[in-house]
Motif scaffolding. Sequence first.
Motif, PDB file in Angstrom:
ATOM      1  N   MET A  97       3.542   9.767  -9.932  1.00  0.00           N
ATOM      2  CA  MET A  97       2.848   9.923 -11.213  1.00  0.00           C
ATOM      3  C   MET A  97       2.108  11.252 -11.268  1.00  0.00           C
ATOM      4  SD  MET A  97       3.646   7.316 -12.997  1.00  0.00           S
ATOM      5  CE  MET A  97       2.488   7.266 -14.315  1.00  0.00           C
ATOM      6  N   LYS A  98       1.506  11.637 -10.165  1.00  0.00           N
ATOM      7  CA  LYS A  98       0.820  12.937 -10.107  1.00  0.00           C
ATOM      8  C   LYS A  98       1.807  14.067 -10.267  1.00  0.00           C
ATOM      9  CE  LYS A  98      -3.043  11.485  -7.233  1.00  0.00           C
ATOM     10  NZ  LYS A  98      -3.712  11.626  -5.941  1.00  0.00           N
ATOM     11  N   GLY A  99       2.981  13.915  -9.683  1.00  0.00           N
ATOM     12  CA  GLY A  99       4.029  14.936  -9.790  1.00  0.00           C
ATOM     13  C   GLY A  99       4.514  15.085 -11.227  1.00  0.00           C
ATOM     14  N   ASP A 100       4.607  13.965 -11.951  1.00  0.00           N
ATOM     15  CA  ASP A 100       5.049  14.006 -13.354  1.00  0.00           C
ATOM     16  C   ASP A 100       4.025  14.679 -14.241  1.00  0.00           C
ATOM     17  OD1 ASP A 100       7.401  12.770 -12.666  1.00  0.00           O
ATOM     18  OD2 ASP A 100       6.759  10.765 -13.282  1.00  0.00           O
ATOM     19  N   LYS A 101       2.725  14.504 -13.975  1.00  0.00           N
ATOM     20  CA  LYS A 101       1.684  15.091 -14.815  1.00  0.00           C
ATOM     21  C   LYS A 101       1.629  16.591 -14.632  1.00  0.00           C
ATOM     22  CE  LYS A 101      -1.260  11.037 -14.993  1.00  0.00           C
ATOM     23  NZ  LYS A 101      -2.558  10.459 -14.619  1.00  0.00           N
ATOM     24  N   LYS A 102       1.912  17.077 -13.426  1.00  0.00           N
ATOM     25  CA  LYS A 102       1.843  18.516 -13.163  1.00  0.00           C
ATOM     26  C   LYS A 102       3.020  19.248 -13.803  1.00  0.00           C
ATOM     27  CE  LYS A 102      -0.693  18.105  -8.838  1.00  0.00           C
ATOM     28  NZ  LYS A 102      -0.668  18.315  -7.420  1.00  0.00           N
ATOM     29  N   SER A 143       0.831  -1.201   0.000  1.00  0.00           N
ATOM     30  CA  SER A 143       0.000   0.000   0.000  1.00  0.00           C
ATOM     31  C   SER A 143       0.868   1.256   0.000  1.00  0.00           C
ATOM     32  CB  SER A 143      -0.909   0.022   1.232  1.00  0.00           C
ATOM     33  OG  SER A 143      -1.776  -1.073   1.218  1.00  0.00           O
ATOM     34  N   GLU A 144       1.904   1.260   0.832  1.00  0.00           N
ATOM     35  CA  GLU A 144       2.803   2.416   0.867  1.00  0.00           C
ATOM     36  C   GLU A 144       3.517   2.583  -0.469  1.00  0.00           C
ATOM     37  OE1 GLU A 144       5.489   2.227   4.156  1.00  0.00           O
ATOM     38  OE2 GLU A 144       3.880   1.958   5.608  1.00  0.00           O
ATOM     39  N   TYR A 145       3.938   1.482  -1.069  1.00  0.00           N
ATOM     40  CA  TYR A 145       4.642   1.529  -2.351  1.00  0.00           C
ATOM     41  C   TYR A 145       3.729   2.066  -3.449  1.00  0.00           C
ATOM     42  CZ  TYR A 145       7.404  -0.070  -6.326  1.00  0.00           C
ATOM     43  OH  TYR A 145       8.122  -0.131  -7.478  1.00  0.00           O
ATOM     44  N   SER A 146       2.472   1.585  -3.474  1.00  0.00           N
ATOM     45  CA  SER A 146       1.548   2.064  -4.502  1.00  0.00           C
ATOM     46  C   SER A 146       1.196   3.532  -4.286  1.00  0.00           C
ATOM     47  CB  SER A 146       0.286   1.199  -4.546  1.00  0.00           C
ATOM     48  OG  SER A 146      -0.378   1.255  -3.317  1.00  0.00           O
ATOM     49  N   ASN A 147       1.076   3.977  -3.042  1.00  0.00           N
ATOM     50  CA  ASN A 147       0.811   5.389  -2.772  1.00  0.00           C
ATOM     51  C   ASN A 147       1.989   6.262  -3.236  1.00  0.00           C
ATOM     52  OD1 ASN A 147      -1.703   4.946  -1.694  1.00  0.00           O
ATOM     53  ND2 ASN A 147      -0.983   4.925   0.430  1.00  0.00           N
ATOM     54  N   ALA A 148       3.206   5.787  -2.992  1.00  0.00           N
ATOM     55  CA  ALA A 148       4.385   6.538  -3.442  1.00  0.00           C
ATOM     56  C   ALA A 148       4.419   6.624  -4.967  1.00  0.00           C
ATOM     57  CB  ALA A 148       5.659   5.880  -2.915  1.00  0.00           C
ATOM     58  N   LEU A 149       4.074   5.531  -5.632  1.00  0.00           N
ATOM     59  CA  LEU A 149       4.026   5.558  -7.101  1.00  0.00           C
ATOM     60  C   LEU A 149       2.974   6.534  -7.609  1.00  0.00           C
ATOM     61  CD1 LEU A 149       4.447   1.830  -8.166  1.00  0.00           C
ATOM     62  CD2 LEU A 149       6.002   3.710  -8.596  1.00  0.00           C
ATOM     63  N   ARG A 150       1.802   6.531  -6.963  1.00  0.00           N
ATOM     64  CA  ARG A 150       0.731   7.466  -7.367  1.00  0.00           C
ATOM     65  C   ARG A 150       1.189   8.913  -7.205  1.00  0.00           C
ATOM     66  NH1 ARG A 150      -2.790   4.237  -4.001  1.00  0.00           N
ATOM     67  NH2 ARG A 150      -3.563   2.545  -5.285  1.00  0.00           N
TER      68      ARG A 150
END
Length: 151
Positions: A145-150, A135-142
């Motif tokens: 990914m959000k940081g890359d889109k911005k 869960s922590e790993y998937s949250n970090a990935l999300r």
Amino acid sequence: MAPWLHLVEAFLVQQLLRTPAFHRGVEKVAKTVHRVRHGTPAEEMGGTKIDQPSQSGYVQHFLDELKTQLGNETKSINGGSGQAGVNMDSRAMGHGGVKSKVEQQAAEVDAVNAEAAWRDAQQNAMQPKQQGFLSEYSNALRQQMKGDKKS
């Protein structure tokens, strides 16, 4: 033996050791072995198990309690020293009975313990549930990914 088989075995052992059912089973076996070696523990003989070898059993105790509640017989605080006894029935306390200092202190301690337990429960309810590694790993990935889109 193949190295991947060792990894699977280690993973399965770890999963087994994390299950509460496994620990309950081990505890039950250990308790049974202890009982076979040493007999029934004293703490399991208390409570509602009132039969003792020197007494005639549940029926006699029940009849004694009926006599006490009807007022034919009183329980003495001093253990039958000949003085007039006091009815120690807990229901009598609610009908104008006076609590002893020990009972008052016990009630105060119970109130303090209940308040502390309530505060602990409130604090635990406010804390977020701990997440597992995935869960922590998937949250970090999300977040990445959000940081890359911005950008």
